[in-house]
Write a protein that holds these residues in place. Sequence first.
Motif, PDB file in Angstrom:
ATOM      1  N   GLY A 133       0.727  -1.236   0.014  1.00  0.00           N
ATOM      2  CA  GLY A 133      -0.116  -0.157  -0.132  1.00  0.00           C
ATOM      3  C   GLY A 133       0.811   1.277  -0.023  1.00  0.00           C
ATOM      4  O   GLY A 133       2.017   1.195   0.288  1.00  0.00           O
ATOM      5  N   PRO A 134       0.110   2.424  -0.373  1.00  0.00           N
ATOM      6  CA  PRO A 134       0.999   3.652  -0.295  1.00  0.00           C
ATOM      7  C   PRO A 134       1.348   3.925   1.270  1.00  0.00           C
ATOM      8  O   PRO A 134       0.854   3.730   2.265  1.00  0.00           O
ATOM      9  CB  PRO A 134      -0.205   4.790  -0.835  1.00  0.00           C
ATOM     10  CG  PRO A 134      -1.305   3.884  -1.214  1.00  0.00           C
ATOM     11  CD  PRO A 134      -1.386   2.649  -0.557  1.00  0.00           C
ATOM     12  N   ALA A 135       2.670   4.473   1.205  1.00  0.00           N
ATOM     13  CA  ALA A 135       3.457   4.612   2.229  1.00  0.00           C
ATOM     14  C   ALA A 135       2.501   5.560   3.212  1.00  0.00           C
ATOM     15  O   ALA A 135       1.953   6.749   2.797  1.00  0.00           O
ATOM     16  CB  ALA A 135       4.716   5.607   2.171  1.00  0.00           C
ATOM     17  N   PRO A 136       2.421   5.061   4.527  1.00  0.00           N
ATOM     18  CA  PRO A 136       1.605   6.091   5.529  1.00  0.00           C
ATOM     19  C   PRO A 136       2.336   7.269   5.525  1.00  0.00           C
ATOM     20  O   PRO A 136       3.679   7.401   5.242  1.00  0.00           O
ATOM     21  CB  PRO A 136       1.745   5.098   6.739  1.00  0.00           C
ATOM     22  CG  PRO A 136       2.786   4.212   6.398  1.00  0.00           C
ATOM     23  CD  PRO A 136       3.001   4.114   5.225  1.00  0.00           C
ATOM     24  N   GLU A 137       1.749   8.196   6.376  1.00  0.00           N
ATOM     25  CA  GLU A 137       2.326   9.567   6.826  1.00  0.00           C
ATOM     26  C   GLU A 137       3.649   9.624   7.517  1.00  0.00           C
ATOM     27  O   GLU A 137       4.426  10.397   7.201  1.00  0.00           O
ATOM     28  CB  GLU A 137       1.470  10.608   7.333  1.00  0.00           C
ATOM     29  CG  GLU A 137       0.129  10.609   6.489  1.00  0.00           C
ATOM     30  CD  GLU A 137      -0.677  12.022   6.804  1.00  0.00           C
ATOM     31  OE1 GLU A 137      -0.922  12.452   7.757  1.00  0.00           O
ATOM     32  OE2 GLU A 137      -0.943  12.556   5.529  1.00  0.00           O
ATOM     33  N   SER A 138       4.017   8.457   8.348  1.00  0.00           N
ATOM     34  CA  SER A 138       4.902   8.382   8.915  1.00  0.00           C
ATOM     35  C   SER A 138       6.316   8.391   8.242  1.00  0.00           C
ATOM     36  O   SER A 138       7.173   8.614   8.392  1.00  0.00           O
ATOM     37  CB  SER A 138       4.867   7.303  10.025  1.00  0.00           C
ATOM     38  OG  SER A 138       4.610   5.847   9.118  1.00  0.00           O
ATOM     39  N   VAL A 139       5.992   7.498   6.941  1.00  0.00           N
ATOM     40  CA  VAL A 139       7.030   7.520   6.004  1.00  0.00           C
ATOM     41  C   VAL A 139       7.058   8.502   5.028  1.00  0.00           C
ATOM     42  O   VAL A 139       8.119   9.155   4.818  1.00  0.00           O
ATOM     43  CB  VAL A 139       6.715   6.284   5.049  1.00  0.00           C
ATOM     44  CG1 VAL A 139       7.876   5.851   4.048  1.00  0.00           C
ATOM     45  CG2 VAL A 139       6.828   4.752   6.202  1.00  0.00           C
ATOM     46  N   THR A 140       5.975   9.094   4.471  1.00  0.00           N
ATOM     47  CA  THR A 140       5.993  10.243   3.648  1.00  0.00           C
ATOM     48  C   THR A 140       6.716  11.268   4.453  1.00  0.00           C
ATOM     49  O   THR A 140       7.303  12.204   3.759  1.00  0.00           O
ATOM     50  CB  THR A 140       4.821  10.591   3.161  1.00  0.00           C
ATOM     51  OG1 THR A 140       3.791  10.853   3.987  1.00  0.00           O
ATOM     52  CG2 THR A 140       4.348   9.453   2.238  1.00  0.00           C
ATOM     53  N   SER A 141       6.557  11.586   5.674  1.00  0.00           N
ATOM     54  CA  SER A 141       7.028  12.688   6.230  1.00  0.00           C
ATOM     55  C   SER A 141       8.641  12.598   6.499  1.00  0.00           C
ATOM     56  O   SER A 141       9.351  13.506   6.223  1.00  0.00           O
ATOM     57  CB  SER A 141       6.393  13.084   7.620  1.00  0.00           C
ATOM     58  OG  SER A 141       6.366  12.030   8.653  1.00  0.00           O
ATOM     59  N   LYS A 142       9.054  11.283   6.649  1.00  0.00           N
ATOM     60  CA  LYS A 142      10.484  11.042   6.517  1.00  0.00           C
ATOM     61  C   LYS A 142      11.064  11.599   5.285  1.00  0.00           C
ATOM     62  O   LYS A 142      12.181  11.917   5.209  1.00  0.00           O
ATOM     63  CB  LYS A 142      10.941   9.694   7.187  1.00  0.00           C
ATOM     64  CG  LYS A 142      10.820   9.405   8.519  1.00  0.00           C
ATOM     65  CD  LYS A 142      11.313   8.139   8.749  1.00  0.00           C
ATOM     66  CE  LYS A 142      10.836   7.386  10.215  1.00  0.00           C
ATOM     67  NZ  LYS A 142      10.539   6.143  10.306  1.00  0.00           N
ATOM     68  N   ILE A 143      10.544  10.792   4.329  1.00  0.00           N
ATOM     69  CA  ILE A 143      10.934  11.075   2.864  1.00  0.00           C
ATOM     70  C   ILE A 143      11.015  12.666   2.738  1.00  0.00           C
ATOM     71  O   ILE A 143      12.163  13.207   2.262  1.00  0.00           O
ATOM     72  CB  ILE A 143       9.881  10.557   1.808  1.00  0.00           C
ATOM     73  CG1 ILE A 143      10.150   8.922   1.888  1.00  0.00           C
ATOM     74  CG2 ILE A 143      10.394  10.909   0.467  1.00  0.00           C
ATOM     75  CD1 ILE A 143       9.192   8.035   0.974  1.00  0.00           C
ATOM     76  N   TYR A 144      10.036  13.625   3.139  1.00  0.00           N
ATOM     77  CA  TYR A 144       9.897  14.722   2.923  1.00  0.00           C
ATOM     78  C   TYR A 144      11.041  15.487   3.582  1.00  0.00           C
ATOM     79  O   TYR A 144      11.719  16.567   2.962  1.00  0.00           O
ATOM     80  CB  TYR A 144       8.483  15.387   3.194  1.00  0.00           C
ATOM     81  CG  TYR A 144       8.439  16.944   3.110  1.00  0.00           C
ATOM     82  CD1 TYR A 144       8.761  17.583   1.964  1.00  0.00           C
ATOM     83  CD2 TYR A 144       7.889  17.785   4.213  1.00  0.00           C
ATOM     84  CE1 TYR A 144       8.704  19.006   1.744  1.00  0.00           C
ATOM     85  CE2 TYR A 144       7.921  19.196   4.051  1.00  0.00           C
ATOM     86  CZ  TYR A 144       8.245  19.883   3.093  1.00  0.00           C
ATOM     87  OH  TYR A 144       8.031  20.954   2.669  1.00  0.00           O
TER      88      TYR A 144
END
Length: 541
Positions: A133-144
């Motif tokens: 599934g799409p990365a949850p916000e915990s992951v997308t915020s690390k990417i950002y």
Amino acid sequence: MQINTVSTQPIDGQKPGTSGLRKQTSVFMQPHFLENFIQAIWTGIGGVAGKTLVLGGDGRHFNEQASQVVLRMAAAGGAAKVIVGQNALLSTPAASNLIRKRKADGGIILSASHNPGGPNGDFGVKYNTANGGPAPESVTSKIYEATKTLTEYQIVESQDIDLSTVGETKLGETVIEVVDPVTDYAELMADLFDFDAIKALFAGGFRMRFDAMHAVTGPYATAILEDTLGAAKGSVINAVPSTDFGGGHPDPNPIWTKPLVDEMFSETAPDFGAASDGDGDRNMILGRGIYVTPSDSLAAIAANATLAPAYAGGLAGVARSMPTSRALDRVADKLGIACFETPTGWKFFGNLLDAGKATLCGEESAGTGSDHVREKDGLWAVLFWLNILAKRGVSMQQLMAEHWAEYGRNFYSRHDYEGVDAEAANALMDDLRARLGTLAGTSPSGLEIESADEFAYDDPVDGSRTEAQGLRVHFADGARLVFRLSGTGTVGATLRVYMEALATDGFDRDPQEVLAPVIAAAEELAQIKARTGRDAPDVIT
Ligand code: VG1
Ligand code: CO
């Protein structure tokens, strides 16, 4: 193998939105833009060394080139293996399936989904995690966060990898496995649905039209619907993926698939019509003389789910995004199962599906899916409908008439104002937000407001909280109005206004007429025309 370390600087605006990072293609093609974001993904997931990834995209302009960059950067980062769709193609649900089936650590999907493609269109990159599934916000915020601090990226020097031939090669130490994009997905569909019943339906003369919109579902739909299930040749139209989607807008709604809708309302209409979007995760469903809103489609699938073999044991629960109509809630009530309400975007369904709390889920934006993958799935929805129609032996019109008679009809529509000045759109939302607390008891356009709030979501599985997910106005008669700003656009802001009214009779009325009082209330509450400078919405679904 030569690994180059390239100096770079953070690039503004690499914050993933509702579904990955989306920008105009020309922005993505600027020097370092893609490379920076990919390096930030590696950082955000704790490095790619030793990992197995799935890679593919919807075939839009820059898809192949970008795939080569991802492969070189995966090799530079020491990835163990990358499983790539042939010619760098994979629909979003097929990518999700491959990640799960092959127990990969994650995947990269190159797509801006329903946004137009081509040099003047949009491009996008999405990271999916090991559950598919799409990365949850915990992951997308690390990417950002990583995009804001990176100073260099690593990439190997090499010729382009041949992605046109199925088989294995190596790039440095990294195994590159090119797979047929359709095979595994088609096998999964055959496991879920009653293919014999659907074959018998087509053999009996049932006619359908599937519009692939020149996007990624063409090869999947042709293989499954025509070659396997026996739909007449030519049932799938616009079936060859093109880099700019034939110059069209690959968003399956009544505006962008007008020729299909016209055909379905004509004298020679086939029994069933459907369409999918750029990356194959959306669906539009029609019968002869009837357009089924995505919210109704979700509710009707839930009500008839046990007719499909994989769901014959019943549903554990269901889930819908907040703006999606509450038609699903009525079915869940009757079935005695839970109905979860999540923020917009598929990533919020992941935990519910993983935890076995929901089996089916969907969004008003033509997204429907289940626990078979961790993305919404356009062709899956089409096959589910074919399975239901084959088993019920009624027309779509009759099926929906019976559904509404049993549950009532949640008349529903969404009005989109696209490419609006971002400041004006934010001001509209801010002003309305500030007045939410004073609205209960007032009656804009004669409709009494019972309550109003801003939606926030507490994830029942991991306890995380997501705020500011849309402004909601509930009316005393059961109607509802929701305001939100899109998180997938690339130019200015898109204001979405979602309207819903419940009726227990008069099911054949035009939704825009039934919803007229709610539409008037929306205008009175938010002064949409004055603030956006628009007389009418750009898209009405
Ligand atoms: C839109 C839809 C949302 C959907 C998202 C991604 O988001 O409203 O329901 O999940 O697109 O769909 P927004 O933030 O623009 O409203 V897809 O098929 O473009 O990946
Ligand atoms: Co999509």
